[in-house]
Scaffold this active site. Structure first.
Site, PDB file in Angstrom:
ATOM      1  N   ARG A 251       0.869  -1.222   0.030  1.00  0.00           N
ATOM      2  CA  ARG A 251       0.205   0.130  -0.171  1.00  0.00           C
ATOM      3  C   ARG A 251       0.828   1.179   0.059  1.00  0.00           C
ATOM      4  NH1 ARG A 251      -0.635   4.823   3.137  1.00  0.00           N
ATOM      5  NH2 ARG A 251      -2.933   5.438   3.220  1.00  0.00           N
ATOM      6  N   ASP A 253       1.886   4.918   0.413  1.00  0.00           N
ATOM      7  CA  ASP A 253       1.378   6.064   1.083  1.00  0.00           C
ATOM      8  C   ASP A 253       1.565   7.346   0.023  1.00  0.00           C
ATOM      9  OD1 ASP A 253       0.653   7.324   3.532  1.00  0.00           O
ATOM     10  OD2 ASP A 253       2.569   8.476   3.100  1.00  0.00           O
ATOM     11  N   GLU A 281      -2.388   5.185  -2.375  1.00  0.00           N
ATOM     12  CA  GLU A 281      -3.331   6.115  -1.428  1.00  0.00           C
ATOM     13  C   GLU A 281      -3.275   7.417  -2.093  1.00  0.00           C
ATOM     14  OE1 GLU A 281      -3.747   9.055   2.208  1.00  0.00           O
ATOM     15  OE2 GLU A 281      -1.696   8.455   1.372  1.00  0.00           O
ATOM     16  N   HIS A 351      -7.714   5.091   8.947  1.00  0.00           N
ATOM     17  CA  HIS A 351      -7.080   5.657   9.851  1.00  0.00           C
ATOM     18  C   HIS A 351      -7.083   7.066   9.789  1.00  0.00           C
ATOM     19  CE1 HIS A 351      -4.398   4.936   6.815  1.00  0.00           C
ATOM     20  NE2 HIS A 351      -3.212   5.366   7.333  1.00  0.00           N
ATOM     21  N   ASP A 352      -7.480   7.583   8.795  1.00  0.00           N
ATOM     22  CA  ASP A 352      -7.402   9.183   8.361  1.00  0.00           C
ATOM     23  C   ASP A 352      -8.749   9.759   8.291  1.00  0.00           C
ATOM     24  OD1 ASP A 352      -4.707   9.352   8.159  1.00  0.00           O
ATOM     25  OD2 ASP A 352      -4.839   8.442   5.970  1.00  0.00           O
TER      26      ASP A 352
HETATM   27  C1  NOJ Z   1      -1.295   9.245   4.416  1.00  0.00           C
HETATM   28  C2  NOJ Z   1      -1.470   8.274   5.567  1.00  0.00           C
HETATM   29  O1  NOJ Z   1      -2.461   7.420   5.346  1.00  0.00           O
HETATM   30  C3  NOJ Z   1      -1.485   9.331   6.847  1.00  0.00           C
HETATM   31  O2  NOJ Z   1      -2.086   8.506   7.880  1.00  0.00           O
HETATM   32  C4  NOJ Z   1      -0.092   9.833   6.905  1.00  0.00           C
HETATM   33  O3  NOJ Z   1      -0.150  10.664   7.946  1.00  0.00           O
HETATM   34  C5  NOJ Z   1       0.116  10.687   5.666  1.00  0.00           C
HETATM   35  N1  NOJ Z   1      -0.086  10.011   4.486  1.00  0.00           N
HETATM   36  C6  NOJ Z   1       1.831  11.053   5.736  1.00  0.00           C
HETATM   37  O4  NOJ Z   1       2.498   9.625   5.570  1.00  0.00           O
END
Ligand code: NOJ
Ligand code: NOJ
Ligand code: CA
Ligand code: CA
Length: 709
Positions: A251, A253, A281, A351-352
């Protein structure tokens, strides 16, 4: 699906193909619990914030300054030993998950970030991508986790964040680590003393453009300069080390924040050695199409987390701010926009963002409805750890709470464990297209189908009123069909009469039901090809149904490929030595065949080159593009030109100078020109002769030209 082109050949022609296929005698895939690392179509992923799951080994917990269960911004002790325990005690396998996505395993800073008093418990503040995060365990512990997972039929996906190291810039704040990057313990560079230009130094992004987001830092995270040869090699070698340990997927980032061309070059190097599944992502808040995001999903060589789908489920059944009709429209739109909608990775929370239970104001029935939608829709579903236990939490870090209970009787747990295995047995869920059968504001009944396999799914999000369903048609066979959920969500059985007419029934308030039919005899059909891009010699997985067990042949266009393994549901082949371009892949076996269009063969191993052109004046609405003599540069076709170029990054190029980072064939002697194109597609070519350049065999390069008037 755009890319699918089915032509089932029967009879003499197919028989002839079979005879010519004899040299590629099928090899039976060696028995192993985890096969086909590249194709996750039949899998259900479970996303774990490693630090917050289970503390299986207190001896690796960081010191008290960093580790405090009472502080949501500190480490809590969770580790790989803890995940291993939950695999071994059956919590994950009984839930039906067949893949884990765990926090980035690499060594992170082990000091407190002074700008937010947080420790690196989440794994996004890397220091050394070649070492393990000691709070999660040693390299040996990691290897044990992978082996244990594989022995239980579970794949392992690692989070990986090659965009940045740790936070390094915020006003006068002094960051003790200074964003330092190490390679196996040796210092590569620090942010504030950076003569080798390991990092970009463009200050914080304002997110105003894609360009701004790529070369500026994300809230001060030391932004790596991927065009630096050391960084490029570092990231290729680092991911290789983890993949060599048996990791099945990545995955990635923040893919929106790295040059797309660099990422394609990185992926190409990954796929040369490893047939694995990669998804990125690209954060987006709405449900509408984002052209840049879609282009990335369709062209970069990796899949994406499907935020549009997530946002639509959250709106429709979480908050009820969108009707079920609008939800279905998002399903239709995404099916059109993504070349491979079944390859995108779906979810209902992560988690975001606020956990689904919090979003749904703790209405558990709504959460259950969201799970039914997630597990029966197109895409590879991901369950965010703990939401199956209705954990709550709004924004980060409160949506990353400790796993406090492992109740295998929670309703959500039972729903997931009823539906997850269906993705393995009924190919309609993995590969089928989606069509609506009945809907209004509150009710959606949709059908998925792949060959003879069918799944019909009904959801009534209205928890006060039932809905009388009449005039429903299905492709399910005639007869009675029981609800796969066994009435757990108040669904009933249905009866299909002649011509697919379903006997009238009432869908109870808040009811969900799933009815299905599948057959071992499903015909030969390609469901998916993974990855969708590669070079000659790479292994590619072709999955679907009806390939049989006697082998057969596979061709890319008219060129036959060498078969690596053959089973009824998956064939692995090597990309044959064909010229670069888009190919239709055909699988033939037992007199039947099916084709799948759109596999992209690259010219060969890739490197990343930065093209810069100076003094290219344009009218408003016109942009600079690049076109040249190799497939990666569009084969001189202005419609396939690379760009639009960027022109607003302080230390690189500002208008009328332009630049773009492109994945190009290593060692190739290229010819190219820059063009100007406007929104209507009008093209102005550079005059003069073609530019020429011989690309390096490895590493990165920057090529600068003046625009030829
Ligand atoms: C996206 C991640 O899912 C998030 O949790 C993270 O803080 C930022 N990218 C920076 O890595
Ligand atoms: C077409 C362009 O018009 C020209 O400028 C370029 O040199 C050739 N393609 C290359 O074959
Ligand atoms: Ca621990
Ligand atoms: Ca960046």
């Amino acid at each position: 699906m755009k890319k699918r082109m089915r032509n089932v050949l029967l009879g003499a022609l197919a028989a002839a193909l079979m005879i010519s296929a004899q040299p590629n005698v099928a090899l039976a895939k060696e028995a192993s619990e985890v096969t086909n690392q590249a194709d996750f179509s039949t899998d259900v992923i479970y996303q774990i914030i490693t630090d917050r799951f289970v503390d299986g080994d207190t001896s690796n917990n960081p010191s008290q300054e960093l580790c405090d269960k009472g502080d949501m911004r500190k480490y809590h002790g969770g580790d790989w030993a803890g995940i291993k325990q939950k695999i071994e005690d059956g919590y994950l396998t009984n839930l039906g998950v067949s893949a884990l996505w765990i926090s980035s395993p690499v060594e992170n800073i082990m000091t407190i970030d002074p700008s937010n008093q947080s420790a690196s418990y989440h794994g996004y503040w890397a220091k050394d991508f070649f070492c393990s995060n000691s709070a999660f365990g040693s390299m040996e512990d990691f290897q044990q986790l992978v082996t244990t997972a594989h022995n239980h039929g579970i794949k392992v996906v690692i989070d990986f964040a090659p965009n940045h190291t740790s936070t390094a810039e915020l006003g006068d704040v002094v960051f003790p680590e200074d964003g330092a990057l190490y390679r196996n313990g040796s210092l590569v560079g620090t942010f504030s003393n950076d003569p080798d230009h390991i990092f970009n130094h463009e200050s914080w992004t304002d997110y105003s453009t894609i360009e701004n987001g790529i070369y500026h830092s994300m809230y001060g995270l030391a932004d790596l300069n991927h065009l630096n040869g050391t960084v490029d090699t570092y990231m290729k070698d680092a991911i290789d080390q983890w993949l060599d340990m048996g990791v099945d997927g990545i995955r990635v980032d923040a893919v929106k924040h790295m040059p797309a061309g660099w990422q394609t070059n990185w992926l190409s190097s990954i796929y040369q050695e490893h047939n694995v599944f990669v998804f990125g992502e690209w954060f987006t808040g709405g449900t509408g199409n984002d052209g840049d995001m879609t282009a990335f999903a369709n062209n970069s060589g990796m899949s994406l987390l499907d935020f549009r789908f997530a946002n639509a489920v959250r709106a429709a059944v979480g908050e009820k701010s969108m009707s079920m009709e609008d939800f279905y429209q998002v399903v239709v739109d995404t099916q059109n926009d993504f070349d491979e909608v079944n390859d995108q990775v779906t979810f209902i929370d992560n988690h975001d963002m606020p956990r689904i239970t919090t979003l749904a104001k703790e209405n558990q029935a709504s959460v259950n409805e969201a799970y039914v939608l997630l597990l029966t829709s197109r895409g590879v579903p991901t369950i965010y750890y703990g939401s199956e236990q209705y954990l709550t939490g709004s924004d980060d870090p409160y949506n990353r709470g400790d796993m406090t209970r492992f109740d295998t009787n929670s309703k959500a747990y039972r729903i997931i464990s009823a539906l997850a295995p269906l993705r393995k047995t009924n190919t309609a869920l993995a590969y089928g297209e989606t069509c609506e059968r009945w809907m209004n504001d509150d009710v959606l009944i949709f059908e998925r189908q792949f060959g003879d396999d069918v799944a019909l799914v009904a959801i009534n999000r209205n928890q006060e009123s039932s809905c009388h369903i009449s005039g429903l048609y299905t492709n399910l066979p005639k007869g009675k069909h029981v609800d796969v959920l066994n009435g757990v969500m108040n669904g009933t059985d249905i009866t299909v009469r002649s011509k697919g007419a379903v006997s009238e029934f009432d869908l109870a308030p808040g009811a969900c039901a799933v009815w299905e039919y599948h057959t071992q005899e499903n015909g030969l059909q390609i469901g998916d090809v993974d990855p969708g891009m590669g070079i000659a010699g790479n292994t590619v997985a072709i999955s679907g149904s009806g390939f049989g067990t006697n082998g057969g042949s596979v061709s890319f266009g008219t060129t036959e490929a060498t078969v690596v393994s053959w089973s009824n549901t998956c064939v692995e082949v090597q990309v044959p030595a064909v010229g670069a371009g888009e190919y239709e892949i055909t699988v033939s076996a037992g007199g039947a065949s099916d084709s799948y269009a759109g596999f992209r063969v690259l010219s060969g191993p890739q490197v990343c080159a930065r093209f810069q052109v100076e003094n290219a004046q344009t009218d408003y609405g016109s942009n600079v593009y690049l076109v040249g003599n190799v497939a990666e540069l569009g084969n001189w076709d202005p419609d396939q030109a690379i760009g639009p170029f960027y022109n607003a990054t302080g230390s690189i190029c500002n208008y009328p100078n332009w630049f773009f980072d492109v994945s190009v064939p290593a060692g190739a002697a290229i010819e190219y020109k820059f063009i100007k194109k406007d929104g209507a597609g009008n093209v102005v070519w550079e005059s003069g002769s073609n530019h020429t350049y011989t690309l390096p065999e490895s590493g990165t390069t920057t090529i600068t030209c003046g625009w030829q008037n």
